[in-house]
Design an enzyme around this catalytic site. Structure first.
Site, mmCIF file in Angstrom:
data_model
loop_
_atom_site.group_PDB
_atom_site.id
_atom_site.type_symbol
_atom_site.label_atom_id
_atom_site.label_comp_id
_atom_site.label_asym_id
_atom_site.label_seq_id
_atom_site.Cartn_x
_atom_site.Cartn_y
_atom_site.Cartn_z
ATOM 1 N N ASN A 1 0.838 -1.206 0.000
ATOM 2 C CA ASN A 1 0.000 0.000 0.000
ATOM 3 C C ASN A 1 0.872 1.255 0.000
ATOM 4 O O ASN A 1 1.960 1.287 0.594
ATOM 5 C CB ASN A 1 -1.025 -0.001 1.143
ATOM 6 C CG ASN A 1 -0.437 -0.187 2.516
ATOM 7 O OD1 ASN A 1 0.610 -0.801 2.678
ATOM 8 N ND2 ASN A 1 -1.120 0.337 3.519
ATOM 9 N N GLU B 1 0.250 5.225 0.693
ATOM 10 C CA GLU B 1 -0.714 6.217 1.163
ATOM 11 C C GLU B 1 -0.371 7.612 0.643
ATOM 12 O O GLU B 1 0.679 7.820 0.027
ATOM 13 C CB GLU B 1 -0.776 6.170 2.696
ATOM 14 C CG GLU B 1 -1.280 4.818 3.180
ATOM 15 C CD GLU B 1 -1.537 4.752 4.669
ATOM 16 O OE1 GLU B 1 -1.056 5.622 5.416
ATOM 17 O OE2 GLU B 1 -2.228 3.800 5.086
ATOM 18 N N CYS C 1 -4.080 0.851 -2.529
ATOM 19 C CA CYS C 1 -4.002 -0.382 -1.734
ATOM 20 C C CYS C 1 -2.901 -1.298 -2.281
ATOM 21 O O CYS C 1 -2.471 -1.157 -3.429
ATOM 22 C CB CYS C 1 -5.332 -1.129 -1.786
ATOM 23 S SG CYS C 1 -6.639 -0.403 -0.785
ATOM 24 N N GLU D 1 -3.186 -4.330 -3.203
ATOM 25 C CA GLU D 1 -3.673 -5.093 -4.360
ATOM 26 C C GLU D 1 -3.612 -4.249 -5.622
ATOM 27 O O GLU D 1 -3.388 -4.749 -6.722
ATOM 28 C CB GLU D 1 -5.109 -5.568 -4.123
ATOM 29 C CG GLU D 1 -5.290 -6.460 -2.904
ATOM 30 C CD GLU D 1 -5.609 -5.669 -1.633
ATOM 31 O OE1 GLU D 1 -5.058 -4.567 -1.447
ATOM 32 O OE2 GLU D 1 -6.407 -6.178 -0.831
ATOM 33 N N CYS E 1 -10.362 -5.011 0.344
ATOM 34 C CA CYS E 1 -11.498 -4.085 0.398
ATOM 35 C C CYS E 1 -12.342 -4.247 -0.866
ATOM 36 O O CYS E 1 -11.958 -4.942 -1.817
ATOM 37 C CB CYS E 1 -11.000 -2.644 0.536
ATOM 38 S SG CYS E 1 -10.299 -1.954 -0.975
ATOM 39 N N CYS F 1 -10.726 -3.295 -4.200
ATOM 40 C CA CYS F 1 -9.698 -4.252 -4.628
ATOM 41 C C CYS F 1 -10.314 -5.560 -5.108
ATOM 42 O O CYS F 1 -9.762 -6.219 -5.991
ATOM 43 C CB CYS F 1 -8.705 -4.480 -3.498
ATOM 44 S SG CYS F 1 -7.674 -3.019 -3.253
HETATM 45 N N1 THU Z 1 -5.453 -1.437 2.465
HETATM 46 C C1 THU Z 1 -4.904 -2.219 1.487
HETATM 47 O O1 THU Z 1 -3.756 -2.032 1.093
HETATM 48 N N2 THU Z 1 -5.680 -3.202 0.956
HETATM 49 C C2 THU Z 1 -6.956 -3.489 1.335
HETATM 50 O O2 THU Z 1 -7.619 -4.328 0.720
HETATM 51 C C3 THU Z 1 -7.507 -2.832 2.520
HETATM 52 C C4 THU Z 1 -6.812 -1.589 2.956
HETATM 53 C C5 THU Z 1 -4.643 -0.346 3.010
HETATM 54 C C6 THU Z 1 -5.084 1.034 2.572
HETATM 55 C C7 THU Z 1 -4.553 1.896 3.696
HETATM 56 O O3 THU Z 1 -3.230 2.277 3.376
HETATM 57 C C8 THU Z 1 -4.523 0.983 4.918
HETATM 58 O O4 THU Z 1 -4.714 -0.341 4.422
HETATM 59 C C9 THU Z 1 -5.611 1.289 5.929
HETATM 60 O O5 THU Z 1 -6.864 1.316 5.319
#
Ligand code: THU
Length: 140
Positions: free
Chosen positions: A53, A55, A64, A66, A97, A100
């Site tokens: 991920n 940010e 994310c 994925e 999520c 994704c």
């Molecule tokens: N996150 C992911 O990388 N993948 C997911 O499927 C769920 C959430 C990350 C996004 C963010 O940087 C952190 O988790 C908190 O939401």
């Protein structure tokens, strides 16, 4: 998770995928949530692809793990994803999520296998009845 074969008979080394996903968490950029995520996937040609991920100070722009994995897949030659493992920084499985799940459907199809909660499920189970490229052919 023991090795499994998908419907095409491809053997999936889940331990390896998880190991690569854990490694990918160490390359995450998560200064806001402090929740690192790593994803590792097997492409149908045997390639291993990974993502972390990434940010952003404008939180909604966060990528994310994925999403990064799909970028890696396309950048390294494309093709279909067969299996994906997703973990958080603690090494525990992390279920994808909703957004994704849609990305995994686009590049893995309904049969793509996902270990996001310690159980292997298909993308179709994670996102039943979803919109996809096939739907656009119906009445474009
Ligand atoms: N996150 C992911 O990388 N993948 C997911 O499927 C769920 C959430 C990350 C996004 C963010 O940087 C952190 O988790 C908190 O939401």
């Amino acid at each position: 998770m023991t090795d499994t074969a998908n419907s095409d008979g491809v053997t999936i080394d889940w331990a390896r995928l998880k190991q690569e996903a854990v490694l990918a968490t160490t390359r995450a950029y998560a200064p806001y949530s402090h929740f690192s995520v790593g994803a590792a996937g097997l492409a149908e040609d045997g390639r291993l692809v990974t993502g972390s991920n990434v940010e952003n100070a404008s939180y909604g722009l966060t990528l994310c793990a994925e999403c990064s994995l799909i970028s890696d897949l396309v950048r390294t030659g494309g093709g279909r994803l067969v299996a994906v493992a997703v973990v958080s920084g603690s090494g525990e499985p992390c279920t994808p999520c909703g957004r994704c799940r849609q990305l995994l459907f686009e590049h893995g199809g309904p049969e793509c296998l996902v270990d996001g909660d310690g159980h292997v499920r298909t993308v179709d189970e994670l996102l039943p009845g979803c919109f996809g490229p096939g739907r656009m052919e119906v009445d474009r």
